[in-house]
Write a protein that holds these residues in place. Structure first.
Motif, PDB file in Angstrom:
ATOM      1  N   CYS A  28       2.363 -26.353 -36.662  1.00  0.00           N
ATOM      2  CA  CYS A  28       2.420 -25.085 -35.940  1.00  0.00           C
ATOM      3  C   CYS A  28       3.408 -25.227 -34.793  1.00  0.00           C
ATOM      4  CB  CYS A  28       1.030 -24.732 -35.413  1.00  0.00           C
ATOM      5  SG  CYS A  28       0.990 -23.283 -34.353  1.00  0.00           S
ATOM      6  N   CYS A  31       1.838 -24.202 -31.063  1.00  0.00           N
ATOM      7  CA  CYS A  31       1.052 -25.089 -30.197  1.00  0.00           C
ATOM      8  C   CYS A  31       1.361 -26.568 -30.409  1.00  0.00           C
ATOM      9  CB  CYS A  31      -0.441 -24.851 -30.404  1.00  0.00           C
ATOM     10  SG  CYS A  31      -1.060 -25.458 -31.978  1.00  0.00           S
ATOM     11  N   CYS A  66      -4.774 -23.394 -32.613  1.00  0.00           N
ATOM     12  CA  CYS A  66      -4.583 -22.297 -31.654  1.00  0.00           C
ATOM     13  C   CYS A  66      -4.985 -20.930 -32.212  1.00  0.00           C
ATOM     14  CB  CYS A  66      -3.132 -22.252 -31.171  1.00  0.00           C
ATOM     15  SG  CYS A  66      -1.952 -21.710 -32.417  1.00  0.00           S
TER      16      CYS A  66
HETATM   17 ZN   LIG Z   1      -1.120 -23.658 -33.405  1.00  0.00          ZN
END
Ligand SMILES: [Zn+2]
Length: 189
Positions: A28, A31, A66
């Motif tokens: 990701c 984050c 997240c």
């Molecule tokens: Zn994330």
């Protein structure tokens, strides 16, 4: 938004449908989580290619860390554009490198795909976005010894020719750029 490099061919992508999403998606950018992202449904969108218009399914994944969802785009697409990457790139190349006129470019694409709704204002908006992306694409090429020329005062034509020469093709360029840079290729600057 994630650009996935294993969906290279639009025809194959359409044939396989959702079956193409057998490989897990990792990482990701939002984050920094590096693990596997969870599947979170599909949505459908149009893709305008040089020859036709297609509807494709796009996978959404959700980051367990997240909670943000990301669309997983095949590398023949650019986020927020209906025209395929190859379509946009060829338009830019014809204009900046080949110096074709707007009307010649518009006629070329409309003769190949009469449903493309392609107009001079598309050409002009693609060119504007490319000029805005010039510096960031130039800095991407600073990572490669073989592309380390024309770095000090690059023009758009030189940058487009580097993209064209990128190992394998423009679709690999698109996914490599996404991996290496903070934003995807052709993003709003
Ligand atoms: Zn994330």
């Amino acid at each position: 938004m994630i650009i996935a490099n294993y969906f290279k061919n639009i025809t194959k992508y359409l044939d396989l449908g959702k079956e193409i999403y057998t490989s897990p998606i990792y990482g990701c950018k939002f984050c920094g989580y590096e693990g596997m992202l969870h599947r979170h449904g599909y949505y459908s969108r149009n893709v305008i290619t040089k020859y036709s218009i297609h509807k494709v399914n796009i996978l959404r994944v959700k980051c367990p860390s997240c909670g943000k969802t990301h669309a997983v785009l095949p590398s023949f697409l650019i986020p927020y554009y209906q025209y395929s990457l190859e379509f946009i790139f060829e338009c830019l190349y014809l204009s900046f490198v080949m110096k074709n006129s707007y009307s010649k470019i518009v006629n070329f694409f409309n003769s190949l795909n009469p449903d493309s709704s392609f107009t001079a204002s598309n050409v002009s908006s693609f060119k504007k976005r490319m000029k805005e992306n010039k510096s960031i694409v130039n800095s991407f090429f600073a990572n490669f010894e073989s592309f380390y020329y024309d770095m000090d005062n690059p023009n758009v034509s030189s940058i487009l020719q580097k993209i064209e020469k990128f190992p394998k093709d423009i679709l690999d360029f698109n996914s490599s750029f996404f991996k290496a840079m903070p934003k995807h290729f052709f993003s709003k600057v």
